[in-house]
Design a protein around this motif. Sequence first.
Motif, PDB file in Angstrom:
ATOM      1  N   LEU A  28       1.051  -1.162   0.071  1.00 47.54           N
ATOM      2  CA  LEU A  28      -0.032   0.213   0.119  1.00 47.54           C
ATOM      3  C   LEU A  28       0.766   1.126  -0.030  1.00 47.54           C
ATOM      4  N   ALA A  29       0.523   2.293  -0.945  1.00 52.59           N
ATOM      5  CA  ALA A  29       1.076   3.394  -0.806  1.00 52.59           C
ATOM      6  C   ALA A  29       0.181   4.618  -0.757  1.00 52.59           C
ATOM      7  N   GLY A  30       0.227   5.533   0.114  1.00 55.21           N
ATOM      8  CA  GLY A  30      -0.692   6.545   0.297  1.00 55.21           C
ATOM      9  C   GLY A  30       0.035   7.819   0.008  1.00 55.21           C
ATOM     10  N   PHE A  31      -0.919   8.739  -0.636  1.00 52.90           N
ATOM     11  CA  PHE A  31      -0.523   9.990  -1.169  1.00 52.90           C
ATOM     12  C   PHE A  31      -1.343  11.339  -0.698  1.00 52.90           C
ATOM     13  N   GLU A  32      -0.713  12.353  -0.419  1.00 56.56           N
ATOM     14  CA  GLU A  32      -1.403  13.596   0.075  1.00 56.56           C
ATOM     15  C   GLU A  32      -1.021  14.540  -0.974  1.00 56.56           C
ATOM     16  N   PHE A  33      -1.963  15.221  -1.477  1.00 58.89           N
ATOM     17  CA  PHE A  33      -1.709  16.424  -2.682  1.00 58.89           C
ATOM     18  C   PHE A  33      -1.858  17.752  -2.217  1.00 58.89           C
TER      19      PHE A  33
END
Length: 376
Positions: free
Chosen positions: A336-341
């Motif tokens: 899993l990889a999470g990203f905040e923009f």
Amino acid sequence: MIPRLLAATIRQRIVESNKIIILYGPRQVGKTTLVRDLINTLPYRSLMVNADELVYQTILSSRDLSQMRLLVEGYDLLFIDEAQRIPDIGINLKILHDALPNLKIITTGSSSFELANRTKEALTGRTWTYELFPISLGELRQEQNAFQLQQRLSEFLRFGTYPDTLQLPNATDKVHYLRELSSAYLYKDILEMASIRHADKLRKLLQLLAFQVGSEVSPNELGNALGMSKDTVNTYIDLLEKAFVVFRLSGFSRNLRKEVSKMDKIYFYDLGIRNVVIDSFQPLDLRMDVGALWENFLVIERRKRNAYAGQYANTYFWRTYTGAELDYIEEADGQLAGFEFKFSHKSAKAPASWIATYPGAEFTVINQENYMSFLL
């Protein structure tokens, strides 16, 4: 010409395989140009068929092998443009492919609703399928450096990346092109495709979706605003998705009691189309929706990048009932990889509940300092 990243892959498939090649994508993104350019570099005698022409519609929907043999006699390659316009195209391509296995066949379609419905079952195991998007950052990077692309970021967020839009010289021409493009195909194709009578409600639905980019969408609320049932709203969104106007991102959840997963987020394939729907092309420093534009831009460009690189991942957003959230999640090979923009240069910490629930997952903030590595 802007070099297309799919060109080498499709060329290899044409040369090395006899499976039927199907190239999907929105209108005016360059499908026909790409295939014609490839054909011109290959040593095959090629027949190019415009599916709008009645004579070809008649023969290629006939299920009559003798007629189809006459059509392709002496040719090594058959290219059918906008194949979804031919009735029963799937079964006819199956007949042709099975009878003439050495004939190379390429088809394009601007509606996955029409072409997929007409080919999926009949052509199982007989196709290579690809999707062509509006121009990607990766394609532009082949001819422009990072500094040049950064200077055009505002242009991409306001006017999108359709090939013609990118090459028009000024904002006035870009807006004029986008208005003509949307009026020529955006509603017409969908209305014809599904025999939808209420064009005004389709336009209003698109406007509401444009205003809600980056937010979770409630079909119930949209239905109440438009005087439509929830099921009708879902049907219209599904048609817009199959016509390559919008696409959905679902909520990620492995802990159903704490994580929100029932509603989707909806993004546009192209920001120029999104902005023409609400007639908003102001410079970024005058806009209130820069965060939504930035999020849509990153999500669609990442989608292009993954598709062209053949890197397959399940994609989601993530939010808990307590308010913790991540804009974008990828799940690939069990990781899993999470990203905040962030459009600004700000950083951020991973939500504590994300770390606690998924201790092995990655977390990255994507802002203007590092977005190119995320998209290239």
